[in-house]
Structures are given as C-alpha cells and as structure tokens.
Design an enzyme around this catalytic site. Structure first.
Site, short mmCIF file in Angstrom:
data_model
loop_
_atom_site.label_atom_id
_atom_site.label_comp_id
_atom_site.label_asym_id
_atom_site.label_seq_id
_atom_site.Cartn_x
_atom_site.Cartn_y
_atom_site.Cartn_z
CG ASP A 63 33.48 80.35 14.23
OD1 ASP A 63 32.37 79.94 14.62
OD2 ASP A 63 34.48 79.63 14.14
CG ASP A 132 43.57 73.03 10.04
OD1 ASP A 132 42.87 73.09 11.07
OD2 ASP A 132 43.37 73.76 9.04
CG HIS A 134 40.58 75.26 12.27
ND1 HIS A 134 40.39 74.68 11.03
CD2 HIS A 134 39.41 75.06 12.92
CE1 HIS A 134 39.19 74.15 10.97
NE2 HIS A 134 38.57 74.36 12.10
CD GLU A 139 41.52 77.44 8.46
OE1 GLU A 139 41.95 76.55 9.22
OE2 GLU A 139 40.67 77.22 7.58
P1 PGA Z 1 33.98 69.74 13.91
O1 PGA Z 1 34.81 71.08 13.60
O2 PGA Z 1 33.49 69.87 15.30
O3 PGA Z 1 32.84 69.74 12.90
O4 PGA Z 1 34.93 68.62 13.71
C1 PGA Z 1 35.70 71.52 14.56
C2 PGA Z 1 36.34 72.81 14.08
O5 PGA Z 1 36.47 72.99 12.86
O6 PGA Z 1 36.74 73.62 14.93
#
Ligand code: PGA
Length: 253
Positions: A63, A132, A134, A139
């Site tokens: 992404d 959450d 995602h 999301e």
């Molecule tokens: P993080 O993010 O590795 O910074 O916890 C994970 C994500 O949002 O997929």
C-alpha cells in the site's frame, strides 16, 4: 493456519527471518509481498544483517498513501528505501510500490495487479495487522473479495499513523492498497504481530468468525498461513497450548 508463539518479538522475528532467508536461498527469483509499519522493522533489520542475495528477487508493496510523493519522509517509498532497499542488492526495476501520485487510481491498480500476475504471482506475502484487524489498509467492512483500490482510512488508523505526519490534521485519509482478494492469491502468507494491543485482533483473526469486521480473518480461508506472535499478542488466544505443542513437536517430514 500455523500459529507460532515465541517469548519475545526478537525471538519471533528471528524465526520468521530464517523462514524468509530459506525461501530466498531455495528460490532466488522469489516474489515477495511486503508491508510497512513498526511490526516488520526488526525483520527487515535482521534480513539486512543476514546479507542475502536479493539480486533476482521481485517485491510488491501492499500500500501507499494517496497524494504523497515518493520523496515525502512518511511515504512508504521512503520507508522501504530507508529500512530495506538501500541496504540490499535488489535490482531497482524489480521493486514495486503503489504510486500515491497517480492521476488514474483504477488504471494504476489494474496495472499493478497485472504486474503481480506477470511476475508469476506472490510466493510469500508478509503481513502485519492493525489493532482493528485491518490487513494492508483493508479497514473493517472491506469486502473479503476486494481487489487493489483506493480506501478511506478510519479515524483510528489515521491516529495510529499521525506521528509520521506531525499530527492528526495532516494524517492522510486515503490510500491505495492491495485488496483482501489480492492478498489471498499469494501462495503463502506470513503474518507478524507483537504486543498486547494486537491481542484482540489476533484472537479474532485466528479463532473468531470469518468476518469483514476483522478483514485479516479471511486468512482462515487461505490454504497456507503462518502467524508469528510474541506472548502478549498471543495472550487472548484460547488454544495457545495446542499451537505451542504443534510447533514444539513438529514431525520432520
Ligand atoms: P504496525 O501497523 O506494524 O505499525 O503496528 C500494522 C498495520 O497497520 O497493518
């Protein structure tokens, strides 16, 4: 789904790094899907330290923020360059990261998915998970069949990412992300999660129902998934002793 629980993030990262290293040794032309965020940082450091041969490896990032130039310090282009690509011998043309500045997002996404197919598909998709559930930037409520497209971030995710932008007001709303359907086409998915704040999302992903409210739970339908956790991230799993027993008593077939 294979769940590997290690006492610490360092230990889980070391096991995951060994796995990636073995793939690159066995398949020098491997195609990797790559995430950004805090979670994969120690893994990238470890892979750099291992001095692997990346010359013929191809990568596709999950992404990128819409509207951010590759040079922006908070872009995922910058992240990948700083934390991995500038330290390894990867061939520049084999690196693919979504273009947040494209004037034609649907056209770009279609082409990116075609490039993945042209490369032979993704051998190993590395993944993190949001608090959450995602995955990529899919999301909660994302279609579990979704393809690469533009997504709007939740306030929660924007808050989690705000630090890199100097505050919530500047934190972007829009991203381009591989879809859950895109991720599900990888031959093997390797998901990393560390820390207690990920425990609920992990419990939902591994032991909860398959639901768009925890998009990573779609991985229950994937034939080959390995999940690397530290103890805090595993703390809400009901079948923890079983997962541990499986890992410690794996027959060498
Ligand atoms: P993080 O993010 O590795 O910074 O916890 C994970 C994500 O949002 O997929």
């Amino acid at each position: 789904m294979e769940v590997i629980i290690q006492p610490t993030q360092e230990a889980a990262t070391a096991v995951a790094a060994q796995f990636v290293a073995q793939l690159l040794r066995e398949k020098p032309r491997a195609v990797l899907g790559l995430p950004t965020g805090n979670t994969p940082l120690p893994l990238y450091r470890e892979l750099v330290r291992m001095k692997l041969d990346w010359h013929r490896v191809t990568t596709f990032n999950l992404d990128e923020y819409v509207g951010l130039s590759p040079q922006h310090p908070a872009s995922y282009h910058s992240f990948m360059h700083e934390n991995l690509f500038r330290h390894i011998n990867i061939t520049r043309k084999n690196i693919h990261i979504p273009d947040g500045m494209t004037g034609n997002i649907p056209g770009f996404c279609e082409k990116y998915e075609q490039q993945i197919r042209d490369a032979g598909g993704i051998d190993l998709q590395l993944l993190g998970i949001g608090v959450d559930g995602h995955s990529g930037f899919n999301e909660p409520s994302s279609s579990l069949a979704s393809r690469m497209r533009m997504k709007t971030l939740t306030a929660r995710t924007r808050r989690d990412n705000a630090k890199g932008f100097g505050g919530m007001a500047q934190s972007p709303h829009h991203v381009i992300t591989m879809g859950i359907g895109t991720i599900m086409e990888a031959r093997h998915c390797l998901l990393l999660a560390f820390g207690r704040k990920k425990a609920k999302a992990i419990a939902g992903m591994v032991e909860g129902p398959v639901t768009a409210m925890n998009p990573a739970s779609a991985l229950q339908l994937h034939p080959k998934v390995t999940v690397y956790l530290d103890e805090p991230a595993a703390s809400r799993l009901k079948m923890k002793p079983y997962y541990r027993w499986i890992f410690e008593n794996k027959p060498s077939l």
